[in-house]
Motif scaffolding. Structure first.
Motif, mmCIF file in Angstrom:
data_model
loop_
_atom_site.group_PDB
_atom_site.id
_atom_site.type_symbol
_atom_site.label_atom_id
_atom_site.label_comp_id
_atom_site.label_asym_id
_atom_site.label_seq_id
_atom_site.Cartn_x
_atom_site.Cartn_y
_atom_site.Cartn_z
ATOM 1 N N VAL A 1 9.795 -2.668 6.274
ATOM 2 C CA VAL A 1 8.817 -1.319 7.337
ATOM 3 C C VAL A 1 8.658 -0.310 7.390
ATOM 4 C CG1 VAL A 1 7.957 -0.881 9.591
ATOM 5 C CG2 VAL A 1 9.053 -3.106 9.187
ATOM 6 N N PRO A 2 6.880 0.365 6.551
ATOM 7 C CA PRO A 2 7.274 1.733 6.089
ATOM 8 C C PRO A 2 6.629 2.482 7.780
ATOM 9 C CG PRO A 2 5.363 0.533 5.907
ATOM 10 C CD PRO A 2 6.337 -0.347 6.128
ATOM 11 N N TYR A 3 7.990 2.573 9.073
ATOM 12 C CA TYR A 3 7.080 2.974 10.097
ATOM 13 C C TYR A 3 6.831 3.922 9.950
ATOM 14 C CZ TYR A 3 10.627 -0.393 11.037
ATOM 15 O OH TYR A 3 11.487 -1.429 11.395
ATOM 16 N N GLU A 4 7.260 5.214 9.598
ATOM 17 C CA GLU A 4 6.607 6.644 9.533
ATOM 18 C C GLU A 4 5.059 6.008 9.076
ATOM 19 O OE1 GLU A 4 7.303 10.824 8.219
ATOM 20 O OE2 GLU A 4 8.544 9.927 7.668
ATOM 21 N N TRP A 5 4.909 5.751 7.798
ATOM 22 C CA TRP A 5 3.387 5.244 7.402
ATOM 23 C C TRP A 5 2.581 5.255 7.956
ATOM 24 C CZ3 TRP A 5 0.084 1.282 5.890
ATOM 25 C CH2 TRP A 5 -0.749 1.813 4.675
ATOM 26 N N ILE A 6 3.044 3.502 8.877
ATOM 27 C CA ILE A 6 2.020 3.690 9.678
ATOM 28 C C ILE A 6 1.601 4.609 10.868
ATOM 29 C CG2 ILE A 6 1.878 1.079 11.523
ATOM 30 C CD1 ILE A 6 3.322 -0.607 9.630
ATOM 31 N N ALA B 1 1.096 -1.051 0.356
ATOM 32 C CA ALA B 1 0.177 -0.028 0.177
ATOM 33 C C ALA B 1 0.367 1.170 0.046
ATOM 34 C CB ALA B 1 -0.429 -0.269 1.333
ATOM 35 N N TYR B 2 2.471 1.259 0.651
ATOM 36 C CA TYR B 2 2.833 2.161 0.395
ATOM 37 C C TYR B 2 2.941 1.853 -0.382
ATOM 38 C CZ TYR B 2 7.092 4.721 2.228
ATOM 39 O OH TYR B 2 7.612 5.415 2.008
ATOM 40 N N GLN B 3 4.141 1.316 -1.206
ATOM 41 C CA GLN B 3 4.757 2.239 -1.883
ATOM 42 C C GLN B 3 4.096 1.910 -3.536
ATOM 43 O OE1 GLN B 3 6.603 -2.369 -3.049
ATOM 44 N NE2 GLN B 3 8.418 -1.591 -1.500
ATOM 45 N N ALA B 4 2.659 2.052 -3.456
ATOM 46 C CA ALA B 4 1.439 2.225 -4.062
ATOM 47 C C ALA B 4 0.774 3.773 -4.169
ATOM 48 C CB ALA B 4 0.152 1.002 -4.107
ATOM 49 N N GLY B 5 1.813 3.721 -2.636
ATOM 50 C CA GLY B 5 1.256 5.561 -2.925
ATOM 51 C C GLY B 5 -0.430 5.591 -2.393
ATOM 52 N N LEU B 6 -1.080 4.990 -1.462
ATOM 53 C CA LEU B 6 -2.123 4.989 -0.928
ATOM 54 C C LEU B 6 -1.896 6.104 0.757
ATOM 55 C CD1 LEU B 6 -4.524 4.159 -0.659
ATOM 56 C CD2 LEU B 6 -3.965 2.272 1.051
ATOM 57 N N PRO B 7 -2.720 6.964 0.877
ATOM 58 C CA PRO B 7 -2.455 7.906 1.606
ATOM 59 C C PRO B 7 -2.415 7.121 2.503
ATOM 60 C CG PRO B 7 -3.830 8.928 0.170
ATOM 61 C CD PRO B 7 -3.678 7.658 -0.150
ATOM 62 N N ALA B 8 -1.322 8.009 4.353
ATOM 63 C CA ALA B 8 -1.419 7.261 5.080
ATOM 64 C C ALA B 8 -2.669 7.532 6.247
ATOM 65 C CB ALA B 8 -0.122 7.521 5.759
ATOM 66 N N ASP B 9 -3.260 8.589 5.332
ATOM 67 C CA ASP B 9 -4.545 8.608 7.054
ATOM 68 C C ASP B 9 -6.035 8.835 5.708
ATOM 69 O OD1 ASP B 9 -4.680 10.460 4.288
ATOM 70 O OD2 ASP B 9 -4.776 12.142 4.969
ATOM 71 N N SER B 10 -6.004 7.654 5.188
ATOM 72 C CA SER B 10 -6.643 6.862 3.557
ATOM 73 C C SER B 10 -7.973 6.320 5.234
ATOM 74 C CB SER B 10 -6.126 6.506 3.097
ATOM 75 O OG SER B 10 -5.784 5.275 3.039
ATOM 76 N N GLN C 1 -8.347 3.044 3.984
ATOM 77 C CA GLN C 1 -7.487 1.978 4.003
ATOM 78 C C GLN C 1 -6.311 1.757 5.369
ATOM 79 O OE1 GLN C 1 -8.686 4.109 1.777
ATOM 80 N NE2 GLN C 1 -10.024 3.014 -0.075
ATOM 81 N N ALA C 2 -5.859 2.871 4.524
ATOM 82 C CA ALA C 2 -4.165 2.701 5.472
ATOM 83 C C ALA C 2 -4.350 2.296 7.067
ATOM 84 C CB ALA C 2 -3.443 3.846 4.912
ATOM 85 N N GLN C 3 -5.245 3.116 6.957
ATOM 86 C CA GLN C 3 -5.916 3.471 8.860
ATOM 87 C C GLN C 3 -6.109 1.769 9.268
ATOM 88 O OE1 GLN C 3 -8.120 6.385 10.428
ATOM 89 N NE2 GLN C 3 -7.703 7.677 8.725
#
Length: 348
Positions: A324-329, A232-241, A243-245
């Motif tokens: 791990v996309p630490y900051e994104w999570i 999801a991170y590599q696909a550019g999914l916004p962290a506040d979306s 789906q990301a949440q």
């Protein structure tokens, strides 16, 4: 070529042009009793009608498929059917194809690995092994590798279950992978390397802990969530979306369960803060030791798993640490409205 008259008889030269057979081949089939001429001219030259021409075209096709003369003769006189002939010939061709694939795999391995002359016979034996022989070879490998490995028996069973299953009709690539794997599992240096890697990795207090049921299944669950986060991170999914949440919440719930804590708002807030700290620590750790660890895995147990995946026709899951996309999570956990989400079945 002009149309064929059902009532006309054609000289052998015309028949040759219409069927694509040589005159000598048509004569041979007549002399062999395969397709006889329909008649003769006053001078004794052979003549063929439409039905004979059709039979000759069938003969040419079957011969191109390597059908034998006796089989073709039986077909034309009605002693067998085209379906039965094709079925029997298909089985023969498939057996020949398997032998050719095995030879190709051996030859390609010789070319790629610059094998010595005394290895050729061994490689040929490897591709000719029965299922029982292959199982016995892998069992001997794991018997030695797992001997003295201080982990839960269920984890040893898990290691042993990852074994090659060469299909009935393997591809050349699968045969090549089997040749390499069979050679490796019999190599003393490779056995020693895999054994040392597994013992160093799992014969520790932490290693024994992560190999005790149900921890391995739980860790795999967390790794699956983490792979989803990475994609999801590599696909550019916004962290506040949303789906990301959702991914971040499932990661927090998994980690809380694994650590025996409650998945509360405070737990998620602290997890987000820890992830930001871990981002820098992880970068430093990678620079110091991760490259060596991954390389060691790739050259030992990882190589075994990769070859098994090729043989089995499956996708090899890289068991090296998932980035791990630490900051994104962390951002997803801290997103507005995130802390009001339900705690995924875990009560504070």
């Amino acid at each position: 070529m002009g149309a064929v008259d059902d009532n006309e008889l054609y000289p052998i030269g015309d028949v040759a042009r219409r069927t694509g057979l040589s005159v000598s081949a048509i004569r041979f089939y007549a002399d062999a009793g395969i397709v006889m001429p329909t008649g003769h001219t006053g001078a004794g030259y052979r003549l063929y009608d439409v039905q004979a021409i059709a039979r000759l075209e069938l003969v040419r096709t079957l011969r191109e498929l390597d059908a034998g003369l006796d089989d073709i003769r039986q077909l034309l006189v009605g002693e067998t059917t085209l379906h039965d002939l094709a079925t029997a010939h298909l089985a023969l061709v498939e057996r020949q194809a398997l032998r050719l694939q095995a030879r190709r795999a051996v030859l390609r391995t010789i070319v790629k690995q610059h094998s010595a002359t005394d290895q050729v016979s061994l490689m040929h034996k490897l591709v000719s092994m029965s299922d029982d022989d292959r199982d016995r070879l892998i069992d001997e490998f794991w018997n030695e590798i797992s001997d003295g490995l201080d982990v839960h028996p269920a984890f040893v069973d898990r290691l042993r279950s990852m074994r090659p299953n060469l299909p009935v009709q393997p591809t050349t690539e699968q045969l090549e992978a089997w040749i390499e794997l069979a050679d490796l599992v019999q190599d003393d240096d490779f056995r020693h390397s895999v054994r040392a890697y597994l013992h160093d990795t799992y014969s520790t207090a932490q290693g024994r802990l992560i190999t005790t049921p149900p921890v391995p299944d739980s860790i795999e669950k967390g790794a699956t969530i983490m792979r989803e986060a990475q994609v999801a991170y590599q696909a550019g999914l916004p962290a506040d979306s949303p789906q990301a949440q959702g991914i971040a919440h499932r990661y927090a719930a998994w980690l809380a369960e694994l650590s025996g804590k409650h998945d509360t708002t405070g737990f998620r807030r602290q997890l987000a803060a820890n992830l930001l700290v871990a981002k820098d620590l992880h970068r430093q750790a990678l620079q110091q030791r991760a490259a060596h660890t991954v390389s060691r895995f790739t050259d030992t147990h990882g190589r075994y798993l990769s070859l098994v995946a090729t043989i089995n026709g499956t996708t090899h899951e890289d068991n090296s640490p998932v980035p791990v996309p630490y900051e994104w999570i962390a951002t997803a956990l801290n997103a507005p409205g995130s802390r009001s989400e339900p705690a995924w079945g875990l009560q504070p």
